[in-house]
Design a protein around this motif. Structure first.
Motif, PDB file in Angstrom:
ATOM      1  N   GLY A 136       0.833  -1.200   0.000  1.00 46.02           N
ATOM      2  CA  GLY A 136       0.000   0.000   0.000  1.00 46.02           C
ATOM      3  C   GLY A 136       0.864   1.245   0.000  1.00 46.02           C
ATOM      4  O   GLY A 136       2.061   1.200  -0.325  1.00 46.02           O
ATOM      5  N   GLU A 137       0.261   2.361   0.378  1.00 43.27           N
ATOM      6  CA  GLU A 137       0.951   3.644   0.250  1.00 43.27           C
ATOM      7  C   GLU A 137       1.573   4.107   1.566  1.00 43.27           C
ATOM      8  O   GLU A 137       2.791   4.185   1.691  1.00 43.27           O
ATOM      9  N   ASN A 177       3.436  -1.229   3.552  1.00 41.58           N
ATOM     10  CA  ASN A 177       3.272   0.052   2.875  1.00 41.58           C
ATOM     11  C   ASN A 177       4.622   0.541   2.381  1.00 41.58           C
ATOM     12  O   ASN A 177       5.680   0.135   2.895  1.00 41.58           O
ATOM     13  N   ASN A 188      -0.452  13.176   1.094  1.00 40.10           N
ATOM     14  CA  ASN A 188       0.309  12.309   0.205  1.00 40.10           C
ATOM     15  C   ASN A 188       1.778  12.290   0.601  1.00 40.10           C
ATOM     16  O   ASN A 188       2.323  13.316   1.031  1.00 40.10           O
ATOM     17  N   VAL A 216      -1.075  -1.474  -4.677  1.00 42.80           N
ATOM     18  CA  VAL A 216      -2.385  -0.813  -4.713  1.00 42.80           C
ATOM     19  C   VAL A 216      -2.202   0.670  -4.422  1.00 42.80           C
ATOM     20  O   VAL A 216      -1.644   1.065  -3.410  1.00 42.80           O
ATOM     21  N   GLY A 217      -2.670   1.496  -5.343  1.00 42.90           N
ATOM     22  CA  GLY A 217      -2.535   2.932  -5.189  1.00 42.90           C
ATOM     23  C   GLY A 217      -1.401   3.484  -6.047  1.00 42.90           C
ATOM     24  O   GLY A 217      -0.449   2.779  -6.393  1.00 42.90           O
ATOM     25  N   ARG A 218      -1.505   4.776  -6.396  1.00 46.25           N
ATOM     26  CA  ARG A 218      -0.545   5.380  -7.313  1.00 46.25           C
ATOM     27  C   ARG A 218       0.859   5.417  -6.740  1.00 46.25           C
ATOM     28  O   ARG A 218       1.834   5.086  -7.428  1.00 46.25           O
ATOM     29  N   LEU A 239      -2.664   5.824 -12.911  1.00 45.90           N
ATOM     30  CA  LEU A 239      -2.817   4.424 -12.503  1.00 45.90           C
ATOM     31  C   LEU A 239      -3.687   3.648 -13.484  1.00 45.90           C
ATOM     32  O   LEU A 239      -3.451   2.459 -13.742  1.00 45.90           O
ATOM     33  N   TYR A 262      -6.157  -0.440  -7.978  1.00 49.08           N
ATOM     34  CA  TYR A 262      -6.643   0.679  -7.180  1.00 49.08           C
ATOM     35  C   TYR A 262      -6.503   0.369  -5.696  1.00 49.08           C
ATOM     36  O   TYR A 262      -6.615  -0.787  -5.269  1.00 49.08           O
ATOM     37  N   HIS A 263      -6.298   1.415  -4.922  1.00 46.93           N
ATOM     38  CA  HIS A 263      -6.224   1.269  -3.467  1.00 46.93           C
ATOM     39  C   HIS A 263      -7.641   1.025  -2.928  1.00 46.93           C
ATOM     40  O   HIS A 263      -8.615   1.603  -3.429  1.00 46.93           O
ATOM     41  N   TYR A 266      -9.695   4.064  -2.312  1.00 49.49           N
ATOM     42  CA  TYR A 266     -10.286   4.658  -3.524  1.00 49.49           C
ATOM     43  C   TYR A 266     -11.529   3.893  -3.935  1.00 49.49           C
ATOM     44  O   TYR A 266     -12.529   4.482  -4.374  1.00 49.49           O
TER      45      TYR A 266
END
Length: 292
Positions: A136-137, A177, A188, A216-218, A239, A262-263, A266
Motif C-alpha cells: 500500500g501507500e 506500505n 500524500n 495498490v494505489g498510485r 494508474l 486501485y487502493h 479509492y
C-alpha cells in the motif's frame, strides 16, 4: 385601571412577619417623619445630631494581582529541515536479517515523519515465503495507533478481496506500505519520504521472496515500479494506464511479477471501479499458474 399602590403611611402597619420578608428580600424601609405642629416643635428639646456611621473600608486582597504579561511575539516558523535520502540499492540494509530489519525500521528517525508518529508500521502477515506481497501507500490514523497496516474500512475491504481469492490475512500473504510512518493529516507522501523508505521495502522483498507483488494505489505502484527499473515516464502515467499490465521485478532468485490496482480506500469512494479491481486480481492470480 384601579390604583393598587399602598400609601406609605400604611406601611407603618406592617407586622413583624412582613418586615422580616422584606428584610430577607433586601428591601430597606424608609418612612417620612410625621407632620408636627409648629407649637410642638418650639417646645420640643433640640435633638442632638447623630453622626453617620463610618463606612467600613473594603478588605485588602489577600494577594496582589499578578501583572499581566505583555503579549509575546509569535515565534518565527522553523527553517525547513533537509530530509536525508538513502539512494536506492546502496546496500545499507543488505546484511540485515528479518528481525534486524524490523528493529531498524522501528528505530528509524532519519526523516521528519518520525517526530509525529505513534508507531512505525513495518507490515503484517506471513513472513515465511508468502505467495503474495500487497504493498500500500502509507499508514493512516488507525494504522499509526495500532502499528498495523490496513486496519480501517479500507483494510476490511482488502480482507474481502483476499477472501475472494481464497486467501486470508496472515496466511500466504504479507501486507506492508511504501511509507512506514504516517504523514501528517494523511497527506500524500513526499518524494523524499518515499525515497527514504524505499530501501526498507526493497529489503523486505529480498527477504520475503514473494511469488507476486500487488501494488495498490498510485504511490505504491510508482515505488514498486521504480524498484523494478521501469523508466520514469512509464511509471509516472496515471494508474488507470498502468493497470492491465504485468511488470517484472528483478530479484536475486530471478524476477517477480508485479500487478498494479486501485487502493481499497479509492474503491470505497468509487465503488463502480470495483469491477476493474477484480479484473486486476484475476490477472494477478493468473500469473501464479505460469512458470517464472
Amino acid at each position: 385601571m384601579s390604583d393598587t399602590t399602598t400609601p406609605l403611611t400604611q406601611g407603618l402597619q406592617l407586622d413583624e412577619r412582613q418586615r422580616a420578608m422584606l428584610a430577607e428580600m433586601g428591601v430597606r424601609l424608609w418612612w417620612p417623619e410625621p407632620e408636627v405642629p409648629a407649637e410642638v416643635k418650639a417646645d420640643a428639646p433640640a435633638r442632638p445630631a447623630v453622626a453617620a456611621p463610618a463606612r467600613a473600608a473594603a478588605p485588602a486582597p489577600a494577594t496582589a494581582p499578578l501583572p499581566r504579561a505583555a503579549p509575546s511575539e509569535r515565534p518565527a516558523p522553523p527553517a525547513p529541515r533537509t530530509v536525508p535520502v538513502v539512494p536506492l540499492g546502496d546496500g545499507a540494509l543488505t546484511d540485515l536479517d528479518w528481525p534486524a530489519l524490523q528493529d531498524h525500521m522501528k528505530a528509524c528517525t532519519a526523516c521528519p515523519l518520525s517526530q509525529g508518529r505513534c508507531n512505525v508500521v513495518p507490515g503484517v502477515g506471513d513472513a515465511q515465503r508468502p505467495d503474495w506481497l500487497v504493498v500500500g501507500e502509507a499508514p493512516g490514523e488507525q494504522e499509526d495507533r495500532q502499528g498495523e497496516p490496513f486496519v480501517g474500512a479500507a483494510g476490511q475491504l482488502l480482507d474481502k478481496m483476499l477472501l475472494a481469492m481464497g486467501l486470508a490475512r496472515g496466511e500466504r500473504v504479507y501486507i506492508t506500505n511504501v511509507i512506514k510512518c504516517r504523514p501528517p493529516h494523511n497527506r500524500n507522501p513526499e518524494p523524499a519520504e518515499v525515497a527514504q523508505c524505499a530501501p526498507f521495502l526493497q529489503r523486505q522483498i529480498e527477504l520475503l521472496q514473494p511469488r507476486i507483488v500487488l501494488a495498490v494505489g498510485r504511490f505504491a505502484a510508482q515505488s514498486v515500479l521504480a524498484l523494478a527499473g521501469v523508466d520514469e515516464a512509464t511509471r509516472g502515467q496515471p494508474l488507470g494506464k498502468l493497470r492491465g499490465q504485468v511488470f517484472r521485478l528483478p530479484t536475486a532468485q530471478g524476477s517477480v511479477p508485479v500487478v498494479v490496482s486501485y487502493h481499497p480506500a479509492y474503491l470505497l469512494r468509487s465503488p463502480a471501479e470495483k469491477g476493474k479491481a477484480w479484473a486486476d486480481l484475476c490477472l494477478a492470480m493468473a500469473q501464479l499458474d505460469r512458470p517464472a
